[in-house]
Structures are given as C-alpha cells and as structure tokens.
Design a protein around this motif. Structure first.
Motif, PDB file in Angstrom:
ATOM      1  N   LEU A  19      43.519  -3.797 -51.508  1.00  0.00           N
ATOM      2  CA  LEU A  19      43.786  -3.519 -50.097  1.00  0.00           C
ATOM      3  C   LEU A  19      42.512  -3.148 -49.353  1.00  0.00           C
ATOM      4  CD1 LEU A  19      47.146  -1.537 -50.227  1.00  0.00           C
ATOM      5  CD2 LEU A  19      46.768  -3.801 -49.234  1.00  0.00           C
ATOM      6  N   LYS A  20      41.624  -2.404 -49.998  1.00  0.00           N
ATOM      7  CA  LYS A  20      40.368  -2.023 -49.350  1.00  0.00           C
ATOM      8  C   LYS A  20      39.532  -3.244 -49.022  1.00  0.00           C
ATOM      9  CE  LYS A  20      39.777   2.643 -51.076  1.00  0.00           C
ATOM     10  NZ  LYS A  20      38.938   3.569 -51.831  1.00  0.00           N
ATOM     11  N   VAL A  21      39.603  -4.260 -49.866  1.00  0.00           N
ATOM     12  CA  VAL A  21      38.818  -5.478 -49.671  1.00  0.00           C
ATOM     13  C   VAL A  21      39.429  -6.362 -48.586  1.00  0.00           C
ATOM     14  CG1 VAL A  21      38.097  -7.630 -50.774  1.00  0.00           C
ATOM     15  CG2 VAL A  21      37.919  -5.486 -52.022  1.00  0.00           C
ATOM     16  N   HIS A  22      40.760  -6.464 -48.567  1.00  0.00           N
ATOM     17  CA  HIS A  22      41.418  -7.463 -47.731  1.00  0.00           C
ATOM     18  C   HIS A  22      42.107  -6.953 -46.479  1.00  0.00           C
ATOM     19  CE1 HIS A  22      40.625 -10.545 -50.685  1.00  0.00           C
ATOM     20  NE2 HIS A  22      41.135  -9.790 -51.623  1.00  0.00           N
ATOM     21  N   ALA A  23      42.275  -5.650 -46.334  1.00  0.00           N
ATOM     22  CA  ALA A  23      43.021  -5.148 -45.178  1.00  0.00           C
ATOM     23  C   ALA A  23      42.429  -3.820 -44.703  1.00  0.00           C
ATOM     24  CB  ALA A  23      44.490  -4.965 -45.553  1.00  0.00           C
ATOM     25  N   ASP A  24      42.607  -3.542 -43.429  1.00  0.00           N
ATOM     26  CA  ASP A  24      42.171  -2.281 -42.853  1.00  0.00           C
ATOM     27  C   ASP A  24      43.401  -1.384 -42.745  1.00  0.00           C
ATOM     28  OD1 ASP A  24      40.672  -0.314 -41.678  1.00  0.00           O
ATOM     29  OD2 ASP A  24      40.678  -1.243 -39.698  1.00  0.00           O
ATOM     30  N   CYS A  25      43.695  -0.679 -43.828  1.00  0.00           N
ATOM     31  CA  CYS A  25      44.913   0.114 -43.915  1.00  0.00           C
ATOM     32  C   CYS A  25      44.692   1.543 -43.426  1.00  0.00           C
ATOM     33  CB  CYS A  25      45.401   0.175 -45.360  1.00  0.00           C
ATOM     34  SG  CYS A  25      45.835  -1.431 -46.024  1.00  0.00           S
ATOM     35  N   PRO A  26      45.680   2.090 -42.717  1.00  0.00           N
ATOM     36  CA  PRO A  26      45.576   3.489 -42.311  1.00  0.00           C
ATOM     37  C   PRO A  26      45.735   4.410 -43.523  1.00  0.00           C
ATOM     38  CG  PRO A  26      47.702   2.587 -41.649  1.00  0.00           C
ATOM     39  CD  PRO A  26      46.891   1.454 -42.216  1.00  0.00           C
ATOM     40  N   ASP A  27      45.152   5.593 -43.460  1.00  0.00           N
ATOM     41  CA  ASP A  27      45.342   6.579 -44.517  1.00  0.00           C
ATOM     42  C   ASP A  27      46.789   7.058 -44.505  1.00  0.00           C
ATOM     43  OD1 ASP A  27      42.674   6.447 -45.263  1.00  0.00           O
ATOM     44  OD2 ASP A  27      42.093   8.081 -43.921  1.00  0.00           O
ATOM     45  N   GLY A  28      47.260   7.532 -45.644  1.00  0.00           N
ATOM     46  CA  GLY A  28      48.589   8.120 -45.708  1.00  0.00           C
ATOM     47  C   GLY A  28      49.661   7.217 -46.279  1.00  0.00           C
ATOM     48  N   ILE A  29      49.287   6.039 -46.742  1.00  0.00           N
ATOM     49  CA  ILE A  29      50.281   5.139 -47.343  1.00  0.00           C
ATOM     50  C   ILE A  29      50.451   5.508 -48.811  1.00  0.00           C
ATOM     51  CG2 ILE A  29      50.842   2.749 -47.956  1.00  0.00           C
ATOM     52  CD1 ILE A  29      49.224   1.877 -45.502  1.00  0.00           C
ATOM     53  N   GLU A  30      51.683   5.763 -49.195  1.00  0.00           N
ATOM     54  CA  GLU A  30      52.007   6.036 -50.594  1.00  0.00           C
ATOM     55  C   GLU A  30      52.502   4.738 -51.228  1.00  0.00           C
ATOM     56  OE1 GLU A  30      51.650   8.938 -52.270  1.00  0.00           O
ATOM     57  OE2 GLU A  30      50.723   9.753 -50.448  1.00  0.00           O
ATOM     58  N   ILE A  31      51.958   4.407 -52.391  1.00  0.00           N
ATOM     59  CA  ILE A  31      52.364   3.200 -53.106  1.00  0.00           C
ATOM     60  C   ILE A  31      53.042   3.632 -54.396  1.00  0.00           C
ATOM     61  CG2 ILE A  31      51.612   1.065 -54.221  1.00  0.00           C
ATOM     62  CD1 ILE A  31      49.141   1.147 -52.368  1.00  0.00           C
ATOM     63  N   SER A  32      54.197   3.043 -54.674  1.00  0.00           N
ATOM     64  CA  SER A  32      54.879   3.298 -55.942  1.00  0.00           C
ATOM     65  C   SER A  32      55.230   1.966 -56.587  1.00  0.00           C
ATOM     66  CB  SER A  32      56.140   4.140 -55.721  1.00  0.00           C
ATOM     67  OG  SER A  32      57.011   3.496 -54.823  1.00  0.00           O
ATOM     68  N   VAL A  33      55.567   2.018 -57.871  1.00  0.00           N
ATOM     69  CA  VAL A  33      55.956   0.822 -58.615  1.00  0.00           C
ATOM     70  C   VAL A  33      57.429   0.955 -58.979  1.00  0.00           C
ATOM     71  CG1 VAL A  33      55.569  -0.551 -60.694  1.00  0.00           C
ATOM     72  CG2 VAL A  33      53.636   0.524 -59.549  1.00  0.00           C
ATOM     73  N   ILE A  34      58.207  -0.048 -58.638  1.00  0.00           N
ATOM     74  CA  ILE A  34      59.622  -0.087 -58.937  1.00  0.00           C
ATOM     75  C   ILE A  34      59.849  -1.146 -60.012  1.00  0.00           C
ATOM     76  CG2 ILE A  34      61.941  -0.466 -57.999  1.00  0.00           C
ATOM     77  CD1 ILE A  34      60.453   1.931 -56.753  1.00  0.00           C
ATOM     78  N   SER A  35      60.484  -0.737 -61.085  1.00  0.00           N
ATOM     79  CA  SER A  35      60.757  -1.660 -62.191  1.00  0.00           C
ATOM     80  C   SER A  35      62.225  -2.065 -62.154  1.00  0.00           C
ATOM     81  CB  SER A  35      60.434  -0.977 -63.517  1.00  0.00           C
ATOM     82  OG  SER A  35      60.763  -1.814 -64.589  1.00  0.00           O
ATOM     83  N   ASN A  36      62.471  -3.351 -62.384  1.00  0.00           N
ATOM     84  CA  ASN A  36      63.848  -3.827 -62.485  1.00  0.00           C
ATOM     85  C   ASN A  36      63.925  -4.915 -63.539  1.00  0.00           C
ATOM     86  OD1 ASN A  36      62.443  -5.701 -61.000  1.00  0.00           O
ATOM     87  ND2 ASN A  36      63.791  -5.642 -59.226  1.00  0.00           N
ATOM     88  N   ALA A  37      64.715  -4.650 -64.556  1.00  0.00           N
ATOM     89  CA  ALA A  37      64.924  -5.580 -65.676  1.00  0.00           C
ATOM     90  C   ALA A  37      63.596  -6.035 -66.282  1.00  0.00           C
ATOM     91  CB  ALA A  37      65.797  -6.747 -65.254  1.00  0.00           C
ATOM     92  N   ASP A  38      63.182  -7.259 -65.980  1.00  0.00           N
ATOM     93  CA  ASP A  38      61.978  -7.800 -66.613  1.00  0.00           C
ATOM     94  C   ASP A  38      60.836  -7.994 -65.623  1.00  0.00           C
ATOM     95  OD1 ASP A  38      63.206  -9.816 -65.238  1.00  0.00           O
ATOM     96  OD2 ASP A  38      62.954 -11.324 -66.796  1.00  0.00           O
ATOM     97  N   SER A  39      60.901  -7.337 -64.471  1.00  0.00           N
ATOM     98  CA  SER A  39      59.819  -7.461 -63.493  1.00  0.00           C
ATOM     99  C   SER A  39      59.582  -6.113 -62.816  1.00  0.00           C
ATOM    100  CB  SER A  39      60.151  -8.532 -62.458  1.00  0.00           C
ATOM    101  OG  SER A  39      61.255  -8.129 -61.679  1.00  0.00           O
ATOM    102  N   TRP A  40      58.594  -6.090 -61.960  1.00  0.00           N
ATOM    103  CA  TRP A  40      58.274  -4.887 -61.190  1.00  0.00           C
ATOM    104  C   TRP A  40      57.713  -5.298 -59.846  1.00  0.00           C
ATOM    105  CZ3 TRP A  40      53.278  -4.465 -59.580  1.00  0.00           C
ATOM    106  CH2 TRP A  40      52.326  -5.223 -60.271  1.00  0.00           C
ATOM    107  N   GLU A  41      57.686  -4.360 -58.906  1.00  0.00           N
ATOM    108  CA  GLU A  41      57.100  -4.626 -57.599  1.00  0.00           C
ATOM    109  C   GLU A  41      56.608  -3.320 -56.988  1.00  0.00           C
ATOM    110  OE1 GLU A  41      60.949  -4.704 -54.714  1.00  0.00           O
ATOM    111  OE2 GLU A  41      60.645  -6.456 -55.981  1.00  0.00           O
TER     112      GLU A  41
END
Length: 78
Positions: A19-41
């Motif tokens: 994200l730092k390389v490709h986008a100008d993101c505002p501070d304060g974004i929380e990222i989490s990983v959600i797993s479901n069956a055989d994949s994640w996002e």
C-alpha cells in the motif's frame, strides 16, 4: 503443490508495504485477515474521520487487489 504459509501478521505487513508503494493511504486504517474454509482475505476498518479522508476508498480497493494477489501465493497459518 502447496503454497508457502504466512501468519496473519506477516500478510498484513506485506499488504502495508504494498500500500505504501501503490497508494496514498490515510493513517488510521486497521487491516485484519479473515479466514474462510480454504481461503482468506483482508478486511479494512477505520473510524469515521479516517473513512472521510481523501484516498480511503482507493486504499481499500487496492487492499482488495493486494489480497487477491497474495491469496494466490500464500496460505494462512492457523
């Protein structure tokens, strides 16, 4: 052939670096990983002030693309 395994923290760190390389993101974004069956996002969350900042929607869209790419390369460690 199985994919390499990464922890949620490792995947989030990789996403933040992209994200730092490709986008100008505002501070304060929380990222989490959600797993479901055989994949994640990735999931993004932020307070209303951060969501209202310029660049937030583009950042979330980029996060989805990054997640798609990383999901093809890595498995999530349980």
């Amino acid at each position: 052939m199985s994919k390499p395994v990464k922890s949620a923290a490792e995947l989030i760190a990789m996403a933040r670096a992209e994200l730092k390389v490709h986008a100008d993101c505002p501070d304060g974004i929380e990222i989490s990983v959600i797993s479901n069956a055989d994949s994640w996002e990735f999931r993004a969350a932020a307070d209303a002030g951060t969501v209202a900042k310029p660049g937030y929607p583009e950042c979330v869209a980029m996060l989805v693309q990054i997640g798609d790419q990383l999901g093809k390369q890595y498995e999530l460690k349980d």
